[in-house]
Design a protein around this motif. Structure first.
Motif: not given
Length: 221
Positions: A80-81, A88-91, A151-156, A158-163
């Motif tokens: 992300g980023g 972006r808003a969710e991230w 759904r396995e990650t916070l964002l649809t 996929g895995f990101s810096a938010a996780d």
């Protein structure tokens, strides 16, 4: 050149985890969790005398979530980023939600770890902050329980810096509040804990800040 100033089991862990995920070259300088962080030499890097501090491209940074956002923008990846991304808003929201969890964990760390005598501790603060962590877990549970397939990650996306940010906050929070009542969050966290970059960010044996794996809320008697 990237240099991370790090103390085990603190917010600097989230930056260490991210750097490991990004696969970039960096150096870690470890510090004890004591007054050496208030030394004038270190205050040049972090004016509040805290970790993390990051030296990068001749500059210095000293807020963990700002560092994470900067690194994700500097080293574009699936984490992300991108300001143009649809999520972006969710991230940004979930990245920064990690600090909501962390502030309650910090209060409990002070109560359980930094204050050595029971007479110095507050049963009310300990119970209240543990309950507030539970509210944070409930927010993550609701997010992970939304009716989206797989759904396995916070964002649809996929895995990101938010996780990473929230996952590190949950790692710390579990010293004070368990995940027993939050099954989706527990499964999500278990997946994160299997990632090599997460395991590489854990303290080596004998270097942990906490002496125990769990500190229950104050119990009379």
């Amino acid at each position: 050149m990237i240099v991370l100033h790090h103390v085990h089991q603190t917010r600097s862990m989230r930056v260490l985890w991210l750097l490991n995920e990004l696969g970039v070259d960096f150096t870690v300088i470890g510090h004890p969790f004591d007054r050496t962080l208030r030394d004038p030499e270190y205050l040049v890097l972090s004016p509040a005398g805290r970790v993390p501090a990051l030296e990068i491209d001749g500059e210095r940074m000293f807020e963990s979530l700002a560092i994470m956002q900067y690194l994700c923008e500097k080293f574009p990846s699936r984490l992300g980023g991108d300001p143009r991304a649809l999520d972006r808003a969710e991230w940004l929201s979930w990245l920064n939600f990690s600090e909501t969890i962390s502030q309650h964990t910090a209060a409990l760390t002070q109560q359980h770890v930094m204050l050595y005598e029971d007479s110095m501790r507050s049963p009310i603060v300990m119970r209240l902050e543990a309950a507030r962590i539970g509210k944070c877990y409930a927010a993550i549970e609701a997010r992970l329980s939304t009716p989206i397939e797989n759904r396995e990650t916070l964002l649809t996306s996929g895995f990101s810096a938010a996780d990473i940010a929230v996952g590190q906050a949950v790692y710390m929070a579990q010293f004070f509040a368990r995940l027993d009542d939050y099954p989706e969050t527990a499964k999500w966290y278990a997946r994160l804990a299997e990632r090599p970059a997460f395991r590489a960010s854990l303290p080596p044996e004998g270097a942990a800040l906490f002496e125990r794996d769990f500190f229950p809320a104050w119990e009379d008697g």
